[in-house]
Design an enzyme around this catalytic site. Structure first.
Site, PDB file in Angstrom:
ATOM      1  N   ASP A 113      31.063   1.818  10.648  1.00 27.80           N
ATOM      2  CA  ASP A 113      31.380   0.395  10.776  1.00 27.80           C
ATOM      3  C   ASP A 113      30.284  -0.474  10.162  1.00 27.80           C
ATOM      4  OD1 ASP A 113      32.961  -1.797  11.971  1.00 27.80           O
ATOM      5  OD2 ASP A 113      31.177  -2.110  13.198  1.00 27.80           O
ATOM      6  N   GLU A 173      33.291   1.484   5.844  1.00 22.62           N
ATOM      7  CA  GLU A 173      33.951   0.207   6.123  1.00 22.62           C
ATOM      8  C   GLU A 173      33.054  -0.882   5.545  1.00 22.62           C
ATOM      9  OE1 GLU A 173      35.082  -3.497   8.354  1.00 22.62           O
ATOM     10  OE2 GLU A 173      33.214  -2.438   8.693  1.00 22.62           O
TER      11      GLU A 173
END
Ligand code: OTU
Length: 662
Positions: free
Chosen positions: A307, A349
């Protein structure tokens, strides 16, 4: 704490020196590693130990080089290096047998995830099935959809209210009690593995929640843990950093720092106030996070979604996004995983500028990556009915490393940002800023004639930046069409939705379905009455699963089932057709600004995919087809219809066709 730049250069320029140092270092560390591998009981069979040692010897030089680059200047570098290796050895000792077997299988077949069989789905466990136990009942459903990749949105322990939909983790080794237990997750991973479904979980690596044990300790004054975060007493230092930073969540707070009363310090918080950025310049943080990562690997995670990778490294005087060290950091984690859990892959991401997105994609960094550019430009073309920018960008930007894949998606749990390149836009005669304003007006329904029902996300009055929330179906016009009870408009939106899904399914890479979209889920505005969520419009597209019909019975006439059936048809075709293996698409100039076309080739098969973004019929002239194929006949694999190659191709409004060249 920043290392002096010239020393780093000197180190990196002396690769011979690095190799010699790596060798010396490994010789010194091996006895300890062997002890850790054996464990106190000494029960780990010698052949299993030697597998680890072989991998260690192979990958250590790379790991060493990366860690020296990041931390080599620190006086206690060797201590941390030793800790990292011991952690890797212990993780291998504890790795379940079936995962060790999987490691060997995937090392022998390193491109396993590039198969045309791969189809992904993503869901929130609580919203989809209440809890982990409930998820078991849906495995049949996943198989019916053809899923081989299942991303469970973050399900770790988080603060009850302030948790950013799970992205503020308080404990990487505990599951949110409402959702289940770590034992249940471990069992589910094994079951999914048996069913041929890869488990994808998040690794929220940029920050922890302010309720993580490390944060509590930092707050109460423990210096070691204050070094886990970026905490500053001096507001002047904060201001100096702040000068180059952009606001990611401007609705919540301006600036990237939050004052913590208890410690009397400013804490770096890129996202929400309660998400404390970790200090990766501290090797103890690298080690601690490596421990958490390898723990998750041993739960049975196949793909770890990293992330917010762009933000992990900070340096004064820079925007603190996409710094070279952020890449080295992931590469170091990658090297460690190759040693201790090699079957696990990384997915990046990075929802940033397209030039930066691709820099995270490499077999030695992230093997998978979201494809935010394709996603954003599909929505752009849907609004404008014009594929010029999409075609231009995909023609010169499509290629990534041949051992890696894009994850292609239309919607996810986040907002849509218009991350196309300004120069790409200018090259095709589009003013980038004006165009972004148009797209925001269009997707929030303010533009006259817009079909979309999106909501604005994170408006920044200073820059005019805005992103868009909303479900696939609502953004593509189904919500307004249903509200107007107009069957013609409903059909038009159905065609738009299927057009987008056609491209997601045929463009190559791994298509990723945001579950709920398979049956045309609409926006859900109930979040507005929940104070903990009302300020974050992304909740409009995160709603509880409702079955297609009350009792789940099949009704081919119902709109929801039509969506479902059409998607299942695309999924099964995609799996059947060798041309759809996960290599890239070759964009075709259709000489029609409404039609996006590309070729897919593989396994002796050639398929021409044509997608009409206009609601009106469009014609593709014969000479365009001649450039693509000398076939005498086509079969549209979607309808089964055969078409003679000779008079060009006619496409109905919003039609998509997958033409196999015969
Ligand atoms: C990610 O997204 C997650 O997907 C979000 O759900 C989280 O809120 C966030 O990180 C914090 O953990 O800003 O609007 O790549 O676009 O990382 C979404 C840059 C986000 C960001 C992305 C981030």
């Amino acid at each position: 704490m920043q290392r002096p730049e010239p020393l780093k250069q000197r180190i990196m320029n002396h690769s011979d020196w690095i190799s010699r140092e790596a060798e010396k270092s490994l010789t010194r560390l091996l006895p300890g590693v062997r002890e850790a591998l054996a464990g106190e009981d000494g029960l780990l069979p010698p052949d299993v130990r030697s597998v680890f040692e072989t991998r260690l010897k192979f990958h250590f030089p790379r790991l060493f080089r990366l860690l020296v680059g990041l931390y080599g200047w620190q006086y206690d570098f060797h201590y941390h290096l030793e800790q990292i290796l011991l952690t890797a050895a212990r993780a291998w000792r504890q790795r379940p047998e079936y995962l060790r077997k999987l490691d060997a299988l995937r090392e022998a077949d390193p491109h396993w995830f590039k198969s045309e069989q791969m189809v992904g789905g993503v869901l929130y466990v609580d919203l989809f099935a209440d809890n982990l136990a409930g998820l078991h009942d849906h495995i049949g459903y996943f198989k019916r959809l053809g899923l081989t990749y299942l991303h469970l949105m973050p399900l770790f322990a988080v603060p009850r209210e302030c948790n950013d939909g799970g992205y503020a983790v308080s404990d990487y080794r505990a599951i949110h009690p409402d959702v289940g237990t770590m034992e249940e997750l471990t069992e589910l991973a094994r079951i999914l593995n048996n069913e041929g479904i890869s488990l994808v979980l998040d690794f929220v690596m940029n920050h922890t929640s302010d309720e993580h044990d490390w944060a509590w300790r930092a707050r109460s004054g423990e210096a070691d843990y204050q070094d886990f975060y970026l905490m500053f007493e001096d507001r002047a230092v904060v201001d100096q950093y702040q000068r180059n930073l952009r606001d990611i969540f401007p609705d919540i707070r301006r600036g990237s720092f939050t004052f913590d009363k208890q410690s009397g310090k400013w804490v770096w918080t890129t996202f929400n106030n309660f998400q404390w950025d970790l200090n990766y310049a501290n090797p103890a943080v690298f080690h601690a996070m490596a421990e958490e990562m390898l723990f998750l690997a041993n739960v049975g995670v196949d793909v770890l979604r990293l992330d917010a990778v762009a933000f992990t490294w900070k340096r004064m005087g820079t925007p603190c996004e996409n710094l070279p060290e952020a890449h080295q950091l992931i590469q170091a984690f990658n090297a460690l995983v190759r040693i201790a859990a090699p079957s696990m892959l990384f997915k990046s991401e990075a929802i940033v500028h397209p030039d930066e997105v691709v820099r995270y994609i490499h077999p030695e960094e992230c093997q998978l990556s979201y494809n935010p550019l394709l996603m954003a430009l599909l929505w752009e073309a849907l609004a404008t009915r014009d594929v010029t920018l999409l075609r231009y960008a995909m023609t010169h930007r499509g290629d990534i490393h041949p051992e890696c894949v894009w994850v292609n998606y239309l919607r996810c749990h986040d907002d849509i940002g218009w991350t196309f390149d300004d120069d790409d836009a200018r090259a095709v005669g589009i003013d980038p800023d004006g165009h972004r304003r148009f797209l925001n007006d269009f997707y929030t329904g303010r533009f006259p004639g817009s079909f979309a029902a999106g909501m604005p996300f994170q408006f920044n009055p200073e820059t005019g930046d805005l992103r868009i929330s909303g479900t696939l179906a609502s953004l593509a016009g189904l919500e307004t069409a249903l509200a107007e009870r107009d069957p013609v408009l409903v059909e038009a939106s159905v065609r738009r939705i299927n057009l987008l899904r056609s491209i997601m399914m045929s463009a190559g890479g791994i298509p990723l379905i945001y579950l709920g979209d398979e049956w045309g889920m609409l926006n859900d505005y109930t979040f507005l009455s929940d104070p903990a969520r009302a300020g974050d419009t992304r909740w409009v597209h995160r709603s509880r699963k409702k079955w297609q019909s009350k009792d789940g019975t099949y009704d081919p006439e119902a709109l929801e089932w039509r969506f479902f059936d059409e998607l299942v048809t695309m999924v099964s075709l995609r799996k059947e057709l060798p041309a759809f293996k996960n290599s890239g698409m070759k964009v075709v100039d259709t000489e029609n600004r409404h039609v996006f076309g590309f070729l897919r080739e593989g396994g002796g098969q050639r398929i021409l995919v044509l997608n009409n973004f206009s609601e009106f019929p469009r014609h593709i002239p014969q000479h365009v087809l001649d450039r693509c194929t000398s076939a005498t006949m086509f079969v549209d694999r979607i309808t089964g219809r055969t078409v003679q190659n000779g008079d060009g191709i006619d496409l109905a409004g919003h039609q998509y066709i997958w033409l196999e060249c015969l």
